[in-house]
Design a protein around this motif. Structure first.
Motif, PDB file in Angstrom:
ATOM      1  N   CYS A   1       2.052   6.986 -19.932  1.00  0.00           N
ATOM      2  CA  CYS A   1       2.240   5.877 -20.855  1.00  0.00           C
ATOM      3  C   CYS A   1       3.697   5.422 -20.760  1.00  0.00           C
ATOM      4  O   CYS A   1       4.503   6.039 -20.049  1.00  0.00           O
ATOM      5  CB  CYS A   1       1.897   6.289 -22.280  1.00  0.00           C
ATOM      6  SG  CYS A   1       2.778   7.767 -22.832  1.00  0.00           S
ATOM      7  N   GLY A   2       4.033   4.353 -21.491  1.00  0.00           N
ATOM      8  CA  GLY A   2       5.396   3.850 -21.402  1.00  0.00           C
ATOM      9  C   GLY A   2       5.782   3.005 -22.593  1.00  0.00           C
ATOM     10  O   GLY A   2       4.968   2.703 -23.482  1.00  0.00           O
ATOM     11  N   THR A   3       7.047   2.605 -22.603  1.00  0.00           N
ATOM     12  CA  THR A   3       7.563   1.704 -23.624  1.00  0.00           C
ATOM     13  C   THR A   3       8.719   0.924 -23.010  1.00  0.00           C
ATOM     14  O   THR A   3       9.396   1.416 -22.097  1.00  0.00           O
ATOM     15  CB  THR A   3       7.997   2.474 -24.884  1.00  0.00           C
ATOM     16  OG1 THR A   3       8.339   1.547 -25.919  1.00  0.00           O
ATOM     17  CG2 THR A   3       9.178   3.396 -24.605  1.00  0.00           C
ATOM     18  N   ILE A   4       8.932  -0.295 -23.490  1.00  0.00           N
ATOM     19  CA  ILE A   4       9.902  -1.171 -22.842  1.00  0.00           C
ATOM     20  C   ILE A   4      10.749  -1.908 -23.863  1.00  0.00           C
ATOM     21  O   ILE A   4      10.272  -2.286 -24.939  1.00  0.00           O
ATOM     22  CB  ILE A   4       9.182  -2.174 -21.902  1.00  0.00           C
ATOM     23  CG1 ILE A   4      10.190  -3.013 -21.118  1.00  0.00           C
ATOM     24  CG2 ILE A   4       8.203  -3.057 -22.664  1.00  0.00           C
ATOM     25  CD1 ILE A   4       9.562  -3.856 -20.023  1.00  0.00           C
ATOM     26  N   GLN A   5      12.013  -2.121 -23.503  1.00  0.00           N
ATOM     27  CA  GLN A   5      12.893  -3.002 -24.279  1.00  0.00           C
ATOM     28  C   GLN A   5      12.479  -4.436 -23.951  1.00  0.00           C
ATOM     29  O   GLN A   5      12.932  -5.020 -22.965  1.00  0.00           O
ATOM     30  CB  GLN A   5      14.361  -2.769 -23.907  1.00  0.00           C
ATOM     31  CG  GLN A   5      15.341  -3.560 -24.746  1.00  0.00           C
ATOM     32  CD  GLN A   5      16.696  -3.698 -24.063  1.00  0.00           C
ATOM     33  OE1 GLN A   5      16.944  -4.675 -23.378  1.00  0.00           O
ATOM     34  NE2 GLN A   5      17.566  -2.719 -24.258  1.00  0.00           N
TER      35      GLN A   5
ATOM     36  N   PHE B   1      19.196  -3.382 -29.915  1.00  0.00           N
ATOM     37  CA  PHE B   1      20.211  -3.020 -30.900  1.00  0.00           C
ATOM     38  C   PHE B   1      19.705  -3.196 -32.327  1.00  0.00           C
ATOM     39  O   PHE B   1      19.941  -2.354 -33.205  1.00  0.00           O
ATOM     40  CB  PHE B   1      21.480  -3.862 -30.714  1.00  0.00           C
ATOM     41  CG  PHE B   1      22.462  -3.692 -31.843  1.00  0.00           C
ATOM     42  CD1 PHE B   1      23.273  -2.571 -31.910  1.00  0.00           C
ATOM     43  CD2 PHE B   1      22.539  -4.635 -32.868  1.00  0.00           C
ATOM     44  CE1 PHE B   1      24.150  -2.390 -32.976  1.00  0.00           C
ATOM     45  CE2 PHE B   1      23.421  -4.456 -33.924  1.00  0.00           C
ATOM     46  CZ  PHE B   1      24.224  -3.342 -33.978  1.00  0.00           C
ATOM     47  N   ASP B   2      18.999  -4.299 -32.584  1.00  0.00           N
ATOM     48  CA  ASP B   2      18.581  -4.608 -33.953  1.00  0.00           C
ATOM     49  C   ASP B   2      17.491  -3.680 -34.477  1.00  0.00           C
ATOM     50  O   ASP B   2      17.211  -3.685 -35.673  1.00  0.00           O
ATOM     51  CB  ASP B   2      18.088  -6.057 -34.038  1.00  0.00           C
ATOM     52  CG  ASP B   2      19.213  -7.064 -33.878  1.00  0.00           C
ATOM     53  OD1 ASP B   2      20.340  -6.747 -34.286  1.00  0.00           O
ATOM     54  OD2 ASP B   2      18.969  -8.160 -33.343  1.00  0.00           O
ATOM     55  N   PHE B   3      16.867  -2.900 -33.613  1.00  0.00           N
ATOM     56  CA  PHE B   3      15.750  -2.056 -34.032  1.00  0.00           C
ATOM     57  C   PHE B   3      16.202  -0.609 -34.246  1.00  0.00           C
ATOM     58  O   PHE B   3      15.900   0.281 -33.457  1.00  0.00           O
ATOM     59  CB  PHE B   3      14.624  -2.129 -33.003  1.00  0.00           C
ATOM     60  CG  PHE B   3      13.630  -3.221 -33.273  1.00  0.00           C
ATOM     61  CD1 PHE B   3      12.297  -2.923 -33.517  1.00  0.00           C
ATOM     62  CD2 PHE B   3      14.026  -4.538 -33.307  1.00  0.00           C
ATOM     63  CE1 PHE B   3      11.382  -3.930 -33.789  1.00  0.00           C
ATOM     64  CE2 PHE B   3      13.133  -5.547 -33.574  1.00  0.00           C
ATOM     65  CZ  PHE B   3      11.800  -5.256 -33.814  1.00  0.00           C
ATOM     66  N   TRP B   4      16.886  -0.364 -35.342  1.00  0.00           N
ATOM     67  CA  TRP B   4      17.290   0.989 -35.683  1.00  0.00           C
ATOM     68  C   TRP B   4      16.082   1.833 -36.108  1.00  0.00           C
ATOM     69  O   TRP B   4      16.122   3.060 -36.067  1.00  0.00           O
ATOM     70  CB  TRP B   4      18.333   0.953 -36.811  1.00  0.00           C
ATOM     71  CG  TRP B   4      19.678   0.488 -36.339  1.00  0.00           C
ATOM     72  CD1 TRP B   4      19.949  -0.641 -35.612  1.00  0.00           C
ATOM     73  CD2 TRP B   4      20.921   1.143 -36.532  1.00  0.00           C
ATOM     74  NE1 TRP B   4      21.287  -0.739 -35.349  1.00  0.00           N
ATOM     75  CE2 TRP B   4      21.913   0.343 -35.916  1.00  0.00           C
ATOM     76  CE3 TRP B   4      21.307   2.308 -37.181  1.00  0.00           C
ATOM     77  CZ2 TRP B   4      23.256   0.700 -35.926  1.00  0.00           C
ATOM     78  CZ3 TRP B   4      22.649   2.655 -37.204  1.00  0.00           C
ATOM     79  CH2 TRP B   4      23.610   1.853 -36.567  1.00  0.00           C
ATOM     80  N   SER B   5      15.026   1.159 -36.517  1.00  0.00           N
ATOM     81  CA  SER B   5      13.841   1.879 -36.999  1.00  0.00           C
ATOM     82  C   SER B   5      13.131   2.664 -35.898  1.00  0.00           C
ATOM     83  O   SER B   5      12.363   3.589 -36.197  1.00  0.00           O
ATOM     84  CB  SER B   5      12.848   0.897 -37.628  1.00  0.00           C
ATOM     85  OG  SER B   5      12.541  -0.158 -36.728  1.00  0.00           O
TER      86      SER B   5
ATOM     87  N   THR C   1       4.090   0.275 -24.976  1.00  0.00           N
ATOM     88  CA  THR C   1       4.441  -0.385 -26.225  1.00  0.00           C
ATOM     89  C   THR C   1       5.756  -1.147 -26.073  1.00  0.00           C
ATOM     90  O   THR C   1       6.465  -1.009 -25.080  1.00  0.00           O
ATOM     91  CB  THR C   1       4.573   0.637 -27.367  1.00  0.00           C
ATOM     92  OG1 THR C   1       5.634   1.558 -27.051  1.00  0.00           O
ATOM     93  CG2 THR C   1       3.280   1.407 -27.555  1.00  0.00           C
ATOM     94  N   CYS C   2       6.069  -1.913 -27.079  1.00  0.00           N
ATOM     95  CA  CYS C   2       7.235  -2.794 -27.040  1.00  0.00           C
ATOM     96  C   CYS C   2       8.390  -2.212 -27.855  1.00  0.00           C
ATOM     97  O   CYS C   2       8.253  -1.186 -28.524  1.00  0.00           O
ATOM     98  CB  CYS C   2       6.849  -4.171 -27.569  1.00  0.00           C
ATOM     99  SG  CYS C   2       5.981  -4.075 -29.140  1.00  0.00           S
ATOM    100  N   GLU C   3       9.541  -2.881 -27.771  1.00  0.00           N
ATOM    101  CA  GLU C   3      10.729  -2.553 -28.547  1.00  0.00           C
ATOM    102  C   GLU C   3      11.137  -1.085 -28.433  1.00  0.00           C
ATOM    103  O   GLU C   3      11.678  -0.490 -29.356  1.00  0.00           O
ATOM    104  CB  GLU C   3      10.520  -2.960 -30.018  1.00  0.00           C
ATOM    105  CG  GLU C   3      10.577  -4.469 -30.183  1.00  0.00           C
ATOM    106  CD  GLU C   3       9.522  -5.016 -31.148  1.00  0.00           C
ATOM    107  OE1 GLU C   3       8.800  -4.208 -31.766  1.00  0.00           O
ATOM    108  OE2 GLU C   3       9.401  -6.244 -31.249  1.00  0.00           O
ATOM    109  N   THR C   4      10.825  -0.501 -27.269  1.00  0.00           N
ATOM    110  CA  THR C   4      11.162   0.895 -26.968  1.00  0.00           C
ATOM    111  C   THR C   4      10.720   1.827 -28.099  1.00  0.00           C
ATOM    112  O   THR C   4      11.436   2.758 -28.484  1.00  0.00           O
ATOM    113  CB  THR C   4      12.676   1.055 -26.693  1.00  0.00           C
ATOM    114  OG1 THR C   4      13.151  -0.083 -25.971  1.00  0.00           O
ATOM    115  CG2 THR C   4      12.943   2.273 -25.826  1.00  0.00           C
ATOM    116  N   ASP C   5       9.529   1.571 -28.614  1.00  0.00           N
ATOM    117  CA  ASP C   5       8.986   2.377 -29.708  1.00  0.00           C
ATOM    118  C   ASP C   5       8.269   3.597 -29.123  1.00  0.00           C
ATOM    119  O   ASP C   5       7.072   3.568 -28.843  1.00  0.00           O
ATOM    120  CB  ASP C   5       8.030   1.539 -30.555  1.00  0.00           C
ATOM    121  CG  ASP C   5       7.516   2.305 -31.764  1.00  0.00           C
ATOM    122  OD1 ASP C   5       7.911   3.474 -31.944  1.00  0.00           O
ATOM    123  OD2 ASP C   5       6.712   1.729 -32.522  1.00  0.00           O
TER     124      ASP C   5
END
Length: 481
Positions: free
Chosen positions: A267-271, A183-187, A299-303
Motif C-alpha cells: 500500500c502507499g500514501t502520497i503528498q 506542512f499544513d497537515f499536522w493532523s 491514500t492522500c496527504e501522506t496519511d
C-alpha cells in the motif's frame, strides 16, 4: 458466505483434541465430521491425521509433531476443535508456540445414554481449555458449543478466517511513503519508530522527485503499459480530460505501482498537493482510484494511519470489497444524522453507483486528475486506525447511505444512528477527518482482530455488547435493533 477462492488465501492449522478418560472413538468420529464440514466450506487447512492413529492432539509426542508440521506449513491461524473433554495443557502448549489467532470450539454433547453414561463432556472441557489458555497468555476466539450444522459454526469459521486475514495483512504491511506530509497537515503526524516497534509496520519513504522523474521517464520512453492503462480507465470511466493529461494520469498510476513493487509495499500514501501539481500539472486522485480498484490502496496527504485503516477494512472482507477513503466533511443540510464523506477520487471504482468520470477539474484544485462518482447504496463499515501518546485504537461502526445533494468528486451521504456521538468521538479521540469504508458489516471482524494486534476497538455507537453477542452465536446483524 465468503467465496471459497477467497478463503484459500488463509491457511488454518486444524488440531482436534481428546482426553483419554472419555471415548476415543467418539472423538475420532466427531473430528472426522468437523473435517467434512471444513471441506464443505472450502477451508484451506493443515490436518494432523498423520501424527498418530487417532489424528488427534492429546500427548507430548503428538504435540511436537504437530508443532513441526504447522511451522513448516506457516499457518495463519490455529483451530482447536475439542472433540471430547480435550487435553487442555497440550492445547495451550501448542497455541503458545504460534503468534497467530486461535479459534476454540467443540461439538455439542449428545443426550446421556439410557444407562446414564456420557461419551464426551465437550462443553466441560471447553471451560477448562479457556482457563488454561488464559494461564498461557494466549488470546483466542470462541464459537459457542454447537452442533456441526448449526449456522453459528459455519459463520464463525468463515469470520475467523477473515480475522486471520486482518491480522496477517496488518503484521505484513509495508507502506510506500511518497514525500513528507504537507506542512499544513499536522493532523497526519505519526511516529514511524513506534509503528515499527509496536506492530512491525514498515515505512518506505521516497522523495516526490523520485516518483515524478520515474513517471516522466515512462512517458519519454513511451512505455506500452501507458496505453494499456488508459484502456483500463476507459472501461471503468468516462474520460473528460485532454489526452496529454490522461497520459500523465496513467503514467502516474504505473509509477506508484512500480515503486510499491520495487520497495516491497502492499500500500502507499502520497503528498498529493501542491508541489506535485507544480512538477507534473495533475492531481493524483484518479491514479489512486485505479490503484485502489486493483487492490493497492494509496491514500492522500501522506496519511499513513489512513492507509492502515484502509488495509484493515479491505482485509476484513477477504478482499471481496474494495474500499473508499474519504474526508469526513460536513453535516447534511436537512438530515440531522446525515454526514458527507467525500474526496477528489480516492475511492475504488468498484464502489461506484453511477459510471465514474475523470472531470477537467475540481473546485478545490483547478487541475485535471480527479475522479467523480457517487458510491453504491448500502450499509458500510467505517474505520479509522490512529493513535497518539503511545496508545492506538480503531474507531469503528456502521452507517447507511442516504439521499443528499450532489457533490463534486467521489462522495456518499451517510446516515448515522447518532451523529452527535460520532462527532464527539472524532473531536475528543485520537482521530482525524479521514476514514476508510467498505460496503459490508465487518465491525465484529475488526473488533476481534484487535485482540491479536493489540489495537483496541473504539465504537462510535454503544454496540460493544452486540458485537460480543455476535461472536457468542447471535445471528442478528449489528445494525438490527
Amino acid at each position: 458466505m465468503a467465496d471459497k477462492n477467497y478463503l484459500k488465501q488463509i491457511k488454518i492449522g486444524f488440531a482436534p483434541t481428546r482426553r483419554n478418560i472419555f471415548s476415543a472413538n467418539a472423538a475420532i468420529e466427531f473430528a472426522d465430521k468437523t473435517r467434512e464440514k471444513l471441506d464443505e466450506l472450502g477451508v484451506n487447512y493443515v490436518d494432523i491425521k498423520d501424527v498418530n492413529d487417532d489424528g488427534l492432539l492429546y500427548d507430548d509426542e503428538g504435540l511436537e509433531k504437530i508443532t513441526k508440521k504447522f511451522k513448516e506449513e506457516k499457518i495463519d491461524g490455529l483451530f482447536i476443535a475439542n472433540e471430547n473433554f480435550g487435553t487442555e495443557y497440550e492445547v495451550a502448549r501448542l497455541a503458545a508456540k504460534f503468534d497467530v489467532p486461535v479459534l476454540l470450539w467443540g461439538p455439542r454433547d449428545e443426550a446421556p445414554a439410557p444407562d446414564g453414561s456420557r461419551r464426551r463432556d465437550t462443553q466441560c472441557g471447553l471451560f477448562a481449555i479457556g482457563k488454561v489458555l488464559r494461564h498461557f497468555n494466549v488470546p483466542f476466539t470462541y464459537i459457542k458449543n454447537s452442533d456441526i450444522d448449526d449456522p453459528s459454526f459455519s459463520r464463525g469459521v468463515i469470520d475467523f478466517i477473515k480475522v486471520c486475514n486482518v491480522v496477517k495483512t496488518f503484521k505484513n504491511t509495508r507502506i510506500l511513503q511518497i514525500g513528507p506530509r504537507p506542512f499544513d497537515f499536522w493532523s497526519v503526524i505519526v511516529n514511524e519508530g513506534e509503528l515499527l516497534e509496536k506492530f512491525g509496520i514498515e515505512l518506505s519513504p521516497i522523495p516526490l522527485g523520485e516518483l515524478t522523474s520515474y513517471m516522466n521517464d515512462l512517458i519519454k520512453k513511451d512505455d506500452p503499459r501507458i496505453e494499456e492503462t488508459k484502456d483500463v480507465y476507459r472501461k471503468w470511466a468516462d474520460i473528460q480530460i485532454e489526452d496529454r493529461d490522461f497520459t500523465k494520469v496513467a503514467a502516474l498510476k504505473l509509477a506508484m505501482q512500480d515503486k510499491m513493487k520495487e520497495y516491497g509495499c502492499n500500500c502507499g500514501t502520497i503528498q498529493c498537493w501542491t508541489e506535485l501539481q507544480r512538477e507534473i500539472g495533475i492531481l493524483p486522485y484518479a491514479s489512486e482510484a485505479l490503484l485502489q480498484t486493483e487492490g493497492m490502496p494509496v491514500t492522500c496527504e501522506t496519511d499513513i494511519n489512513g492507509t492502515i485503516s484502509e488495509v484493515l477494512a479491505e482485509a476484513a472482507t477477504l478482499g471481496e470489497e474494495r474500499a473508499l477513503f474519504a474526508d469526513v466533511n460536513c453535516r447534511h443540510p436537512e438530515n440531522e444524522n446525515g454526514e458527507l464523506l467525500q474526496h477528489l477520487g480516492t475511492f475504488a471504482f468498484q464502489t461506484a453507483k453511477n459510471r465514474p468520470v475523470l472531470p477537467p477539474s475540481h473546485f478545490v484544485f483547478d487541475y485535471p486528475g480527479s475522479a467523480a462518482f457517487q458510491v453504491k447504496d448500502g450499509t458500510y463499515t467505517l474505520v479509522r486506525f490512529d493513535g497518539d501518546h503511545g496508545k492506538y485504537s480503531m474507531l469503528i461502526g456502521n452507517a447507511k447511505t442516504c439521499e443528499g445533494p450532489y457533490e463534486q468528486g467521489t462522495y456518499a451521504w451517510f446516515q448515522f444512528k447518532d451523529l452527535n456521538r460520532f462527532e464527539a468521538k472524532y473531536v475528543y479521540g485520537s482521530y482525524i477527518h479521514h476514514m476508510a469504508g467498505v460496503r459490508a458489516d465487518v465491525v465484529p471482524i475488526l473488533a476481534e482482530a484487535g485482540k491479536y494486534i493489540n489495537v483496541k476497538p473504539d465504537y462510535y455507537d454503544p454496540i460493544k455488547d452486540k458485537v460480543a453477542a455476535y461472536w457468542y452465536g447471535d445471528l442478528n446483524t449489528i445494525l438490527d435493533d
